[in-house]
Write a protein that holds these residues in place. Sequence first.
Motif, PDB file in Angstrom:
ATOM      1  N   ALA B 237     -17.870  10.355 -21.043  1.00 50.15           N
ATOM      2  CA  ALA B 237     -18.876  10.231 -21.865  1.00 50.15           C
ATOM      3  C   ALA B 237     -20.151  11.216 -21.850  1.00 50.15           C
ATOM      4  N   VAL B 238     -20.536  11.272 -20.536  1.00 45.20           N
ATOM      5  CA  VAL B 238     -21.667  12.137 -20.169  1.00 45.20           C
ATOM      6  C   VAL B 238     -21.461  13.508 -20.766  1.00 45.20           C
ATOM      7  N   ASP B 239     -20.049  14.042 -20.467  1.00 43.51           N
ATOM      8  CA  ASP B 239     -19.465  15.428 -20.918  1.00 43.51           C
ATOM      9  C   ASP B 239     -19.734  15.636 -22.274  1.00 43.51           C
ATOM     10  N   HIS B 240     -19.619  14.535 -22.978  1.00 42.54           N
ATOM     11  CA  HIS B 240     -19.609  14.684 -24.650  1.00 42.54           C
ATOM     12  C   HIS B 240     -20.835  14.241 -25.104  1.00 42.54           C
ATOM     13  N   ILE B 241     -21.651  13.858 -24.518  1.00 40.50           N
ATOM     14  CA  ILE B 241     -22.898  12.978 -25.239  1.00 40.50           C
ATOM     15  C   ILE B 241     -23.815  14.193 -25.863  1.00 40.50           C
ATOM     16  N   ALA B 242     -24.234  13.539 -26.977  1.00 40.41           N
ATOM     17  CA  ALA B 242     -25.104  14.649 -28.215  1.00 40.41           C
ATOM     18  C   ALA B 242     -26.436  14.848 -27.352  1.00 40.41           C
TER      19      ALA B 242
END
Lengths: 339, 339
Positions: B237-242
Amino acid sequence: MSAVNRVWTLASRPEGRVSVDDFAMVEAPLDTGELAQGQVRVRNRLFAVAPTIRNWLNPPERAYRGSIPIGGAIMGMAGAEVLESRHPHYRPGDRMVALSRWEEFSILSPDQAAVPPFPVPPSTTFEEAMGALSPNSLTAYFGLIQIGRPKPGDTVVVSAAAGSVGSVVCQIARILGCRVVAIAGGADKCDWLKAVCGVDATIDYKSEDVAVRLRALCPDRIQIYFDNVGGEIMQAAVDHIAPRGTIVLCGQISAYDTGEPAPGPRDMMKLVYGRVRMEGFVVGDFIDQIEDARDRIRTWVASGELVVRTDVRAGFETLPSAFADLFSGRNQGALLVEA
Amino acid sequence: MSAVNRVWTLASRPEGRVSVDDFAMVEAPLDTGELAQGQVRVRNRLFAVAPTIRNWLNPPERAYRGSIPIGGAIMGMAGAEVLESRHPHYRPGDRMVALSRWEEFSILSPDQAAVPPFPVPPSTTFEEAMGALSPNSLTAYFGLIQIGRPKPGDTVVVSAAAGSVGSVVCQIARILGCRVVAIAGGADKCDWLKAVCGVDATIDYKSEDVAVRLRALCPDRIQIYFDNVGGEIMQAAVDHIAPRGTIVLCGQISAYDTGEPAPGPRDMMKLVYGRVRMEGFVVGDFIDQIEDARDRIRTWVASGELVVRTDVRAGFETLPSAFADLFSGRNQGALLVEA
């Protein structure tokens, strides 16, 4: 205008510690072609040699905001003078601090810049604009005030505290009535932080155990930790953060030169139960408040409450060696190179 | 009142996965002595078997809010009925949800409790109070609304989404106009999340690559990640956070049962440049807003917009096996055990 443009380019990607051999100076023919609409041609006069440039030397898979290709010009903030403009807001003679390149002459597109240029009024020198009023000072100001949100009496711990961001954080925190504990490397820096920046206590991470000293110096724990370094110092601060404390994520200089990313805290449950907020920011997010910030900083500088140190060196050809000095702690204050 | 008090105690500290053998039931003589001022004697009627109890089984050096000693009673939230009171605000017959112990009868000191007791009005059953209106629901409510601060149209990703916190987060996010992507283990849970909780998409972490699916399902990235699990799912999720995204730190269930703390993100620079906020919280911080929250939740439940599932089991003696089921994903909804 001379017929050549000297340009510092990336010769090789540093693995770990950066070396002057990672850079190559080329003499490119000066681009004198017609500007496109929205472009300005500038002469770069003063370069900010800043740790963040190290990130842009990494390969694309480890890049955050752009990766400089091999053979490409080094990017960096520079004090630049407009020579020619096809942008409605810029005229020849205007001066700005802009995300530019390590070259004598650049063509910039202000509207497309990741970091919008800051105008430099005639009453301000480039050294002031890139010292006391620089993006680094503004980073310190907004990071502390908008992300940290200090209250009088808070204990504020600052890492890389003698640096151009950290030293301003320390002083603004002191001005706002906080107790300031500064972490820096070496007795000289610690002495300067106490004598000039007026911090309440220092920790010399080169000769002291940071975790032990934080516990001793912060009996009410840490309300705000302003993190410029990451790594083990960040971990020590997390281990001693107060309930509902804040960790301002500004930089991770401990990892910039290692070739490895900087990992987060070892135990996230401490953040859950501690109700800790960790928050990253970049100065460009606060562009609409920059004039207010500059006014306050200018007032503090004028009254002598805030001292901003610059380390100005001469010579375009010294850029790589000045940059390498950043990571050995040899600079004192914002490192600037005059072209 | 019977003359004995059955008490579940900690027989051994679990190393890694918890086992029923880590618990021992003892029959203690019932304490019928005079209460001290401020104490109440209660009968525990319904126990909340919650993952957070796992933290209290750890040794003191790994404890966050108390460590249960070997031989000590297991702590946990319970629906309790007041038998006798020397506290000015409680009378016999009053009911509350309180941080109690896994025993039939307890003496509690409400004013000294780490989690203040919630009164249960006569119109509300213990199952409702520990289901729809439970601390878990309130955790979901405050974590999403106060820490996550969702805006309509935000993409909200929730881990452990079929759990008692996660499923309420999913539904409140949906009610508030967000797009909801739910991560859970197994097709049954995913089907339930779509059919009953009305989420927009699910990811079955047992059979799908979470990182790949997040990229596919969140083309505008993740505005809010509500983290109940930590570990690799948090990392994805961190890797794809806005940019300017928020990570609500609620729990780290992936690590509770491993004997190791849950580490933070691998690369903190992503949080700096992404201007990401990670923030922990505990529901007790919002005690002054609890009645408002309960009113809103009650309204949503009455209108059918919010469905809160409970898994009620019978028998004081089943507490340890119910607890072990939590970590194998065998429960559906808030796991409650009737004494």
